[in-house]
Structure formats: structure tokens, C-alpha cells
Scaffold this motif. Sequence first.
Motif, PDB file in Angstrom:
ATOM      1  N   ALA A  97      -8.184   0.385 -64.984  1.00  0.00           N
ATOM      2  CA  ALA A  97      -8.424   1.794 -64.587  1.00  0.00           C
ATOM      3  C   ALA A  97      -9.765   2.484 -64.697  1.00  0.00           C
ATOM      4  CB  ALA A  97      -7.764   2.808 -65.634  1.00  0.00           C
ATOM      5  N   TYR A  98     -10.621   1.756 -65.766  1.00  0.00           N
ATOM      6  CA  TYR A  98     -12.084   2.195 -65.679  1.00  0.00           C
ATOM      7  C   TYR A  98     -12.946   1.309 -64.931  1.00  0.00           C
ATOM      8  CZ  TYR A  98     -11.662   4.752 -70.064  1.00  0.00           C
ATOM      9  OH  TYR A  98     -11.745   5.868 -71.068  1.00  0.00           O
ATOM     10  N   GLU A 131     -13.000   4.671 -75.353  1.00  0.00           N
ATOM     11  CA  GLU A 131     -11.716   4.454 -75.775  1.00  0.00           C
ATOM     12  C   GLU A 131     -11.551   3.576 -77.319  1.00  0.00           C
ATOM     13  OE1 GLU A 131      -8.759   5.635 -74.464  1.00  0.00           O
ATOM     14  OE2 GLU A 131      -9.279   6.032 -72.623  1.00  0.00           O
ATOM     15  N   TYR A 174      -7.983 -14.434 -70.432  1.00  0.00           N
ATOM     16  CA  TYR A 174      -7.099 -13.490 -69.823  1.00  0.00           C
ATOM     17  C   TYR A 174      -7.796 -12.797 -68.855  1.00  0.00           C
ATOM     18  CZ  TYR A 174      -2.725 -10.917 -70.056  1.00  0.00           C
ATOM     19  OH  TYR A 174      -1.366 -10.056 -69.686  1.00  0.00           O
ATOM     20  N   GLU A 219      -7.698 -12.495 -64.369  1.00  0.00           N
ATOM     21  CA  GLU A 219      -7.334 -11.376 -63.912  1.00  0.00           C
ATOM     22  C   GLU A 219      -8.616 -11.053 -62.691  1.00  0.00           C
ATOM     23  OE1 GLU A 219      -5.297  -9.084 -63.941  1.00  0.00           O
ATOM     24  OE2 GLU A 219      -4.171  -9.873 -65.478  1.00  0.00           O
ATOM     25  N   ILE A 246      -9.115 -13.358 -75.141  1.00  0.00           N
ATOM     26  CA  ILE A 246      -9.483 -12.257 -74.113  1.00  0.00           C
ATOM     27  C   ILE A 246     -10.250 -12.718 -72.868  1.00  0.00           C
ATOM     28  CG2 ILE A 246     -10.808  -9.974 -74.041  1.00  0.00           C
ATOM     29  CD1 ILE A 246     -10.411  -9.440 -76.831  1.00  0.00           C
ATOM     30  N   GLN A 249      -4.744  -3.153 -68.336  1.00  0.00           N
ATOM     31  CA  GLN A 249      -4.403  -1.781 -67.367  1.00  0.00           C
ATOM     32  C   GLN A 249      -5.476  -0.798 -67.545  1.00  0.00           C
ATOM     33  OE1 GLN A 249      -2.039  -1.450 -65.283  1.00  0.00           O
ATOM     34  NE2 GLN A 249      -1.615  -3.505 -65.460  1.00  0.00           N
ATOM     35  N   MET A 250      -5.754  -0.794 -68.831  1.00  0.00           N
ATOM     36  CA  MET A 250      -6.960   0.136 -69.357  1.00  0.00           C
ATOM     37  C   MET A 250      -8.469  -0.020 -68.605  1.00  0.00           C
ATOM     38  SD  MET A 250      -7.793   1.371 -73.190  1.00  0.00           S
ATOM     39  CE  MET A 250      -6.150   2.160 -73.712  1.00  0.00           C
ATOM     40  N   PHE A 308      -3.683  -5.634 -80.181  1.00  0.00           N
ATOM     41  CA  PHE A 308      -3.175  -4.823 -79.029  1.00  0.00           C
ATOM     42  C   PHE A 308      -2.651  -5.791 -78.149  1.00  0.00           C
ATOM     43  CE2 PHE A 308      -7.715  -6.315 -79.335  1.00  0.00           C
ATOM     44  CZ  PHE A 308      -7.703  -7.055 -78.468  1.00  0.00           C
ATOM     45  N   ASP A 309      -2.043  -5.101 -77.041  1.00  0.00           N
ATOM     46  CA  ASP A 309      -1.357  -5.946 -76.065  1.00  0.00           C
ATOM     47  C   ASP A 309      -2.218  -6.219 -74.809  1.00  0.00           C
ATOM     48  OD1 ASP A 309       1.896  -5.767 -75.316  1.00  0.00           O
ATOM     49  OD2 ASP A 309       0.546  -6.105 -73.801  1.00  0.00           O
ATOM     50  N   MET A 310      -2.456  -7.552 -74.566  1.00  0.00           N
ATOM     51  CA  MET A 310      -3.414  -7.699 -73.519  1.00  0.00           C
ATOM     52  C   MET A 310      -3.154  -7.131 -72.336  1.00  0.00           C
ATOM     53  SD  MET A 310      -6.000  -9.385 -74.123  1.00  0.00           S
ATOM     54  CE  MET A 310      -6.957  -9.446 -72.646  1.00  0.00           C
ATOM     55  N   GLU A 311      -1.626  -6.906 -71.918  1.00  0.00           N
ATOM     56  CA  GLU A 311      -1.274  -6.258 -70.699  1.00  0.00           C
ATOM     57  C   GLU A 311      -1.834  -4.764 -70.702  1.00  0.00           C
ATOM     58  OE1 GLU A 311       1.494  -7.461 -67.551  1.00  0.00           O
ATOM     59  OE2 GLU A 311       0.364  -8.429 -69.093  1.00  0.00           O
ATOM     60  N   LYS A 340     -11.822   1.024 -61.707  1.00  0.00           N
ATOM     61  CA  LYS A 340     -11.512   1.437 -60.405  1.00  0.00           C
ATOM     62  C   LYS A 340     -12.939   2.031 -59.638  1.00  0.00           C
ATOM     63  CE  LYS A 340      -7.075   1.598 -58.807  1.00  0.00           C
ATOM     64  NZ  LYS A 340      -5.724   2.119 -58.851  1.00  0.00           N
TER      65      LYS A 340
END
Lengths: 123, 512
Positions: A119-120, A102, A22, A26, A19, A115-116, A108-111, A122
Motif C-alpha cells: 500500500a505504501y 506505522e 519473504y 515479493e 523478512i 500488504q501494508m 506480526f503476520d508477514m502477509e 503503490k
Amino acid sequence: MGKKKILVVDDEVDLVKTIQFYLELEGYQVLASYNGEDSLNQARKENPDLILLDIMLPKLDGYKVCRLLKFDEKYKHIPILMMTAKTQEKDKLIGKETGANEYIIKPFDMEELTQMIKAYLKD
Amino acid sequence: MQSRILVVDDEKEIREFLSKALTRIAGFHVEVAEDGDDALKKIEHDKLDLILTDLKMPRMDGLKLITEIAKTKPEILTVLMTGHGTIDSALEAMKRGASDYLTKPINLDELVLRVQKVLDEKQRFVSLKEYISQLESANQELKKVDEMKSEFVSVASHELRTPLATIKNAVQLVLKGKAGEVNDAQANFLIMAEKNINRLTNILNDLLDLSKIEAGKMGMKFEELDLRVSIDFVLSSLKSQADGKSIHLEMEVPKDLPFVYGDREKVEQMLTNLIGNAIKFTPEGGKVVVSARVLDKTKNAVGISVHDTGIGIPEDQLGKVFEKFHQVERPLHHSASGTGLGLAITKGLVEAHQGQIWVESELEKGSTFTFTLPLSKGEKREPHFRFILDWEFRRAQENHTPFTLFLIEVLRQMGKSENNQLNQLEETVKKCFVRKGDILFKRERDNILAVLCEADLSGAQVIRQRIEGEIQKHFMEGGDQSVVIKVGAATYPEEAITKRELFRRAKAQLRG
């Protein structure tokens, strides 16, 4: 503006590493923690922008860590995404009481996770 | 084992006569006592099976003795001997716990027969009780094992998930080139690995579902459901899979289909299983039709059918398709990637809805799976707000369009409630939502207007200003203090990426 800080908490060192790798790509700064007690200390010291929190943790479980932060005026704004290996409803309900934002079920999917997180984080 | 009998009679001759008779004819071990007190003492010291007692005796009579024994030693059987014309005492004795009675004069054959019969019955009763207790403990044992199995499946699934998460992340990292360039061959193998990680995850999910269904621990959240919404949702989520095989998906559901009563997630899981199977077993260019209608027979359930033009199921396997791990034998090229649990889970879920499921099939022509769901008790109503929210939210997610939820609440001041305020507000707010696709929803119960519209964050801010302006103009001018109107809004995906978060966020602003 500095990099956003994410605290990743799981006792599975390898999972944390993937994680971390990754999320660093990002553009986030990633802090790692491997047990509940340490994660709580780190959260209070570093005041991260978001926390990825496993539930089954040594010393202090994720529910408690989450509750302690969410009921603290100083830290309750930090979004907490719970990672869980369980899928039972019961666990979700307990999670709800803790105020987690959440729930992500492993694997889970890293992608999607990224995204999640975006979104948090931003503005 | 030799039965032990105590003969109680105040007349010595009778005692001895009966004792001899019972010993010689029937081979019992016989003890004697001369009255009730004496009998009770003997009972204390001797392990006895049956007491044959006279009614009339000095000090403690037969009835009292029977009563006493029934109270203190219920395992000992009692038989009363009465004189002629004392049938009432005999009945009383039976009431108090005697197993049988004999009338004097005693017929020896009858005596032996009755005593033997009473003892036999007791023996049968004892072995039956033993048998029952054996069954009970075996049942307990089985329950324990079954619980352990469920627990094991749950723990195993849990313990497997974390390493699986690490593997999945690692594979994805490499596959996406995050750890350096990947050539085509390497990518292909990594895709293969990823596909199988997902497959393993599905198996874990299915196993866990099944163990929950079997343990009766599947938490169900029943609500009124619009099947059209669910069917449409499942069909659109499986569309790309069908397109890949040029399979035509059709939906034949009457517009006025009444609501059913069910757990939305579970109903969609059943539909996904059945429609997914239909697509899997239908050759290229085929057709899958999902239909639903109220059942003619009872009018209290809806039958949902998934029909395909697929390979069909051999007759001898029709009964087995709902069994766990059952996969219909099929030619190799129909490589099935399922877990063999899908239909068993579907059946369990249907049954949790008090429904039934069955299949009709013809080889090389196709199969039709039909299941039933109970009709909702209420009349057909306007779709519930939650359905619309669900629906719109999913659409936004799939089409990657922004989506804003507005909640506008009228808070009445004490004592000054007017029923038409919400209608007035609706009229006022309507002006701000003129675009096609904007959905206005009135919730009279809690005085809230909910509006769903396709607006991003900056769009939502503009709309909000307009709403607040209109409200100011129509409600606040003239210094009316009796009404307070609050506006809350949340936008997907900027402010919230789940439906729950969206709703919570909008709602929180009403309280602020």
C-alpha cells in the motif's frame, strides 16, 4: 522500472533473514542493517523506498534513526514502518513524535506486513 | 528493663522520700536533682525515662523545665507535682508536654500507679511505632517486589516477542510454500505450530495486560461511546467462529440506548472476551445473546449482558471464575484454549471504568455475564464523526471495499464571517454525493464538512473535480474573495491503510 528498495533494520539477524526472504519473493530489493548507526548511513546512501525499522537497536535506537530521517527534507518522504516488541501506549506516543508512518507489534503476520508495504509503495 | 526516673524538688526531704518510695515500692532506678538547672545537667549525662518535678523551685521552675525538656528531649516523659489550688499550672504543664500531674499531698500508691501508667503508655507507643515502621518497610519491600514483577513481566514479554516473530515468519514461509513444496502432513504440523505461536502471543498479551492492570498502569482513553457500534463490531468479528459451531448470535440493544463513557478499545476487549467465552462454552446449535440497557436502579449506568445457552458453571466455582489462571473444571472434549486470564483482565478493565461485573449461571442451561459502564454525562446526541469514521473504515476493511474520506474546509477571511457559509457549502457539496451510503458530516466547531463514501482512487478524483467545480460555481464567481474553501481527500487502501493515516493525509491537504 527497477525493483523497489526496502531497508530492513533489526539486530535479530534471523528475523531480518526471514523478512528479507519473504520480501525478495515479493519482488523487492532488500537491504539489511543490524544497528542504528549503520541503518542511518545506508538510508542516506541508498535512499530506499521504504524502511522497516526496529526500535531497540544497538548504537542508535530506532526512534532516533526515524527522527533524524523524518526531520531531513531529503529523506522525510520515505515511509518508515516501526517494528516494536513493546505494546505500551507510551512507546506509541514517542513513536508519533518521530513521525513514523506505522507501528507493527511483534510478532506480526508477514502477509499483513506485505500488504501494508504494498500500500505504501503503490505509485 | 528497669525504668530510670529523675525526681526534681528543691526540698531535700521530699526528694529523698519520693526517691526511696519509688525505688522500694516500684523498683525504679531513681536519680535526684534540686532544681531545673540541676535537672537539665543530669539529663545530659544520664539516660532517663521520666522526670517527676515539683512546680515551685528557685531559678528554673517546673513549668520551664517541662517546656525545655519537651523542646530538647521529647523522648523523656515528664510528670508535674503541684500544690493544692494550682490546677491551672497543671493544665499549662500538660499543654506544654507533660504526660500527667499529681497534686500534693502525694499519695504514694497513686504516685506509683500514675508513673507506671505513663511509662507503660510510652512503652506501648514505642512498640507501636516500631511495629508501624516494620510494617512500612515490609510494605516498601513488597512494593519493590511488585514493581520488579511488573517489570519482569514486561521485559519477559518484550524479550520473548522478537524470537517469536522470527519463528512465526519462518513457519509461515515454509507453510506458504515459499521455500519449496509442502506436503499435506507437513502443512498440518506447520499449521499446528502456527496456531500455537498465536496462542503464545495471546498469552504474552494477556500477561502484559494483567500486569498493567495490577500496577494501575493501563492507559485509558475515555470518550463517549456508542455501545451499539462496539457490540456490533465485536459480534461481526466473532461471527465466523460462531458460524463454525452453528451458534446463533443475537443483539438486543434498544436503538435509543444512551452513550456510555469508556475506552473503546478496552470495552471491545471486554466484549470480545465475554462473547468469545460464551461461544467457546456453548454446544453446537446454541445461542448467544448480547443485550444492553440502562439500569433501573440508579439510571446512571448501562448494564451489558452476555447470555449463552452453554454448559454453565458449577455453583461452587461461580465466585472463582474471575480469578487469575482459573479454569472451570470441565469435561475433556471442551478443550479450552484460553489463557485463564481473560475474565481476570475483563474484571480489571470493568473496574477501571468504575463498573462492576458478575455472573449468574445454571448447569447445562447457560450463563449470563453482566457488567456495567457509566453513562456519558452528555445527552444522547447524533453519533460523533469519529464513530462514523470508525464504523465505515472497519466495514471497508472487512468487505475489502475502497473507501474515501473527503474533508472540505471553509476558511473565512478576517472580519467577514457568515454563519451560513457552512450550510451553504453543505447544500452545494450534497449534489456531488447522491449515492446511498455516502455520509455527510458537518463539524461546525471547525467549519469542516467531512464526507465518507465508497470510492476508489480514480472515483475519488472524479468526485473531487466535481466538488471543486461546484464550489467554483457557487462561491468564487463574482470575485468574492472573502471565502477560501479547501478540499482534502484520502482513499483506502491505495493512499492510506490505517484510519489515522487516512485522516492525516486528508487533513494535510487542507493546510497546503
